[in-house]
Write a protein that holds these residues in place. Structure first.
Motif, PDB file in Angstrom:
ATOM      1  N   TRP A   1      -2.701  -4.240 -25.548  1.00 37.12           N
ATOM      2  CA  TRP A   1      -3.250  -2.904 -25.758  1.00 37.12           C
ATOM      3  C   TRP A   1      -2.258  -1.828 -25.312  1.00 37.12           C
ATOM      4  CZ3 TRP A   1      -9.200  -2.240 -24.672  1.00 37.12           C
ATOM      5  CH2 TRP A   1      -9.908  -3.187 -25.401  1.00 37.12           C
ATOM      6  N   GLY A   2      -1.105  -2.222 -24.836  1.00 38.84           N
ATOM      7  CA  GLY A   2      -0.105  -1.267 -24.383  1.00 38.84           C
ATOM      8  C   GLY A   2      -0.204  -0.934 -22.916  1.00 38.84           C
ATOM      9  N   GLY A   3      -1.091  -1.614 -22.205  1.00 36.03           N
ATOM     10  CA  GLY A   3      -1.332  -1.286 -20.801  1.00 36.03           C
ATOM     11  C   GLY A   3      -0.266  -1.843 -19.872  1.00 36.03           C
ATOM     12  N   THR A   4       0.278  -0.999 -19.028  1.00 29.33           N
ATOM     13  CA  THR A   4       1.246  -1.389 -18.005  1.00 29.33           C
ATOM     14  C   THR A   4       0.500  -1.641 -16.696  1.00 29.33           C
ATOM     15  OG1 THR A   4       1.621   0.945 -17.511  1.00 29.33           O
ATOM     16  CG2 THR A   4       3.108  -0.096 -19.087  1.00 29.33           C
ATOM     17  N   PRO A   5       1.166  -2.206 -15.679  1.00 28.15           N
ATOM     18  CA  PRO A   5       0.488  -2.452 -14.396  1.00 28.15           C
ATOM     19  C   PRO A   5      -0.211  -1.192 -13.879  1.00 28.15           C
ATOM     20  CG  PRO A   5       2.592  -3.562 -14.413  1.00 28.15           C
ATOM     21  CD  PRO A   5       2.537  -2.748 -15.673  1.00 28.15           C
ATOM     22  N   VAL A   6      -1.378  -1.392 -13.287  1.00 29.97           N
ATOM     23  CA  VAL A   6      -2.220  -0.263 -12.886  1.00 29.97           C
ATOM     24  C   VAL A   6      -1.693   0.453 -11.653  1.00 29.97           C
ATOM     25  CG1 VAL A   6      -4.481   0.316 -11.918  1.00 29.97           C
ATOM     26  CG2 VAL A   6      -4.320  -1.127 -13.959  1.00 29.97           C
ATOM     27  N   TYR A   7      -1.256  -0.291 -10.653  1.00 26.72           N
ATOM     28  CA  TYR A   7      -0.974   0.346  -9.364  1.00 26.72           C
ATOM     29  C   TYR A   7      -0.005   1.528  -9.457  1.00 26.72           C
ATOM     30  CZ  TYR A   7      -0.340   1.077  -4.424  1.00 26.72           C
ATOM     31  OH  TYR A   7      -0.308   1.654  -3.185  1.00 26.72           O
ATOM     32  N   PRO A   8       1.078   1.440 -10.222  1.00 22.95           N
ATOM     33  CA  PRO A   8       1.973   2.601 -10.316  1.00 22.95           C
ATOM     34  C   PRO A   8       1.304   3.832 -10.929  1.00 22.95           C
ATOM     35  CG  PRO A   8       3.092   0.624 -11.035  1.00 22.95           C
ATOM     36  CD  PRO A   8       1.641   0.264 -10.917  1.00 22.95           C
ATOM     37  N   ARG A   9       0.205   3.633 -11.659  1.00 17.98           N
ATOM     38  CA  ARG A   9      -0.457   4.745 -12.341  1.00 17.98           C
ATOM     39  C   ARG A   9      -1.591   5.356 -11.512  1.00 17.98           C
ATOM     40  NH1 ARG A   9      -2.835   2.748 -17.330  1.00 17.98           N
ATOM     41  NH2 ARG A   9      -2.543   0.566 -16.795  1.00 17.98           N
ATOM     42  N   VAL A  10      -2.038   4.639 -10.497  1.00 12.84           N
ATOM     43  CA  VAL A  10      -3.189   5.091  -9.712  1.00 12.84           C
ATOM     44  C   VAL A  10      -2.892   6.387  -8.975  1.00 12.84           C
ATOM     45  CG1 VAL A  10      -4.613   4.536  -7.704  1.00 12.84           C
ATOM     46  CG2 VAL A  10      -4.221   2.818  -9.452  1.00 12.84           C
ATOM     47  N   GLN A  11      -1.693   6.521  -8.463  1.00 11.02           N
ATOM     48  CA  GLN A  11      -1.317   7.732  -7.731  1.00 11.02           C
ATOM     49  C   GLN A  11      -1.418   8.961  -8.632  1.00 11.02           C
ATOM     50  OE1 GLN A  11       2.683   7.669  -6.225  1.00 11.02           O
ATOM     51  NE2 GLN A  11       2.451   9.561  -5.049  1.00 11.02           N
TER      52      GLN A  11
ATOM     53  N   GLY B   1       0.801  -1.212   0.000  1.00 14.50           N
ATOM     54  CA  GLY B   1       0.000   0.000   0.000  1.00 14.50           C
ATOM     55  C   GLY B   1       0.835   1.263   0.000  1.00 14.50           C
ATOM     56  N   ILE B   2       1.955   1.246  -0.720  1.00 13.55           N
ATOM     57  CA  ILE B   2       2.901   2.355  -0.709  1.00 13.55           C
ATOM     58  C   ILE B   2       2.774   3.173  -1.993  1.00 13.55           C
ATOM     59  CG2 ILE B   2       5.360   2.970  -0.661  1.00 13.55           C
ATOM     60  CD1 ILE B   2       5.839   0.305   0.804  1.00 13.55           C
ATOM     61  N   ASP B   3       2.798   4.513  -1.853  1.00  7.64           N
ATOM     62  CA  ASP B   3       2.911   5.383  -3.018  1.00  7.64           C
ATOM     63  C   ASP B   3       4.382   5.523  -3.360  1.00  7.64           C
ATOM     64  OD1 ASP B   3       0.238   5.802  -3.299  1.00  7.64           O
ATOM     65  OD2 ASP B   3       0.213   7.635  -2.102  1.00  7.64           O
ATOM     66  N   HIS B   4       4.722   5.421  -4.637  1.00 12.32           N
ATOM     67  CA  HIS B   4       6.128   5.368  -4.991  1.00 12.32           C
ATOM     68  C   HIS B   4       6.634   6.596  -5.730  1.00 12.32           C
ATOM     69  CE1 HIS B   4       3.447   2.371  -6.844  1.00 12.32           C
ATOM     70  NE2 HIS B   4       3.602   3.113  -7.893  1.00 12.32           N
ATOM     71  N   LEU B   5       5.747   7.518  -6.143  1.00 12.99           N
ATOM     72  CA  LEU B   5       6.215   8.779  -6.701  1.00 12.99           C
ATOM     73  C   LEU B   5       6.313   9.805  -5.569  1.00 12.99           C
ATOM     74  CD1 LEU B   5       4.212   9.133 -10.033  1.00 12.99           C
ATOM     75  CD2 LEU B   5       6.601   8.492  -9.741  1.00 12.99           C
TER      76      LEU B   5
END
Length: 306
Positions: free
Chosen positions: A66-76, A27-31
């Motif tokens: 479709w070019g989609g990368t893992p979602v979690y890094p993008r959610v932030q 549950g960590i934000d990485h940016l």
């Protein structure tokens, strides 16, 4: 300076993607917070006299083909972007299970989903400002098997003023093959039926948003083009049909040179006046390099008076 910032963001997103699984589990934000400094400087002021702000964004499903990368890094990024621009209603496309798992809970203090998590095309709304009056979702009769081809709709009342409006979110089939033309032609007709049904029952203006998979001026097959979309639905393009009267909160030259990011459209019908239009082309939304971006579409935002 801009190129340097884009490079920094790309490196940060790449690092975030590599650490995505571990971060999601913890549950960590990485940016880091400073990564959003440029985003927070972007114009987010509402047009004077606007009753509603509507946003459409294809968030890019986590499907490799479709070019989609893992979602979690993008959610932030999606959360920061949503809170910065603070739309009243959001049309979402390509909401896969991971997007549903991580995004709604991050903004649940403000936003609620209109429909359940079984569909990839949905709406969210600011529950503190709007009351949901009615809603529905219909899959198109002719469609591929992606789970995206539907129209989700909601009728809303603004708590402060009592004014009402409707919003739709949709995602059409892409392609010029005969069967794709047939699909998209049918989808245009069925979207028109839904819009007409809403206006007949509630007498409210409609904001019809989504990834229509047609570019302005291009030929994808008779009956399935951008011009057919406007003609059959009886809508106007909130940006192009009001180009001389709206406030343009985007780089017109950049948009003209990068038309491939403009598959999405915000259409309007009824007693509604577009006042300000945003097309978000920040480094977080780099359609030229989707692997380093939150999505491969430019979010569209409309401020309008009812």
């Amino acid at each position: 300076m801009k190129k340097r910032f884009i490079l920094i963001i790309a490196v940060l997103l790449l690092a975030a993607a590599c650490a995505g699984v571990l971060a999601a589990c913890a549950g960590i934000d990485h940016l880091p917070d400073w990564a959003f400094n440029e985003l927070r400087k972007q114009d987010n002021t509402r047009a004077e006299g606007a009753d509603v702000r509507a946003m459409s964004v294809n968030v890019l499903v986590h499907v490799e083909s479709w070019g989609g990368t893992p979602v979690y890094p993008r959610v932030q990024v999606m959360e920061e972007f949503t809170r910065h621009y603070a739309p009243d209603v959001i049309a979402l496309q390509e909401m896969c299970s991971d997007w549903y798992k991580y995004f709604p809970e991050r903004v649940e203090d403000t936003y609620a989903l209109v429909h359940d998590k079984s569909i990839k095309t949905n709406l969210m709304y600011d529950k503190n400002k709007l009351t949901l009056i009615d809603c529905g979702v219909e899959e198109y009769s002719k469609r591929d098997n992606s789970g995206c081809r539907a129209v989700a709709w909601g009728v809303f009342e603004i708590k402060e003023s009592g004014r009402r409006f409707a919003a739709t979110s949709t995602h059409f089939d892409l392609g010029t093959e005969d069967y794709k033309v047939e699909y998209r032609t049918a989808q245009i007709a069925e979207l028109a039926e839904r819009i007409n049904a809403i206006t007949a029952q509630y007498g409210v203006p409609v904001i019809a948003m989504g990834d229509y998979n047609v570019l302005v001026g291009e030929d994808y097959g008779a009956g399935s083009n951008y011009s057919d979309l406007l003609e059959v639905t009886g809508t106007k393009d909130a940006r192009l049909d009001y180009i001389d009267s709206i406030e343009k909160a985007y780089d017109e030259q950049y948009v003209e040179e990068h038309k491939d990011g403009l598959w999405d459209h915000v259409l309007v019908k009824g007693e509604i006046t577009p006042l300000k239009f945003f097309i978000i082309t920040s480094p977080f939304f780099d359609c030229e390099n989707p692997e380093d971006s939150m999505t491969d579409h430019y979010p569209h935002i409309l401020d309008a008076a009812l």
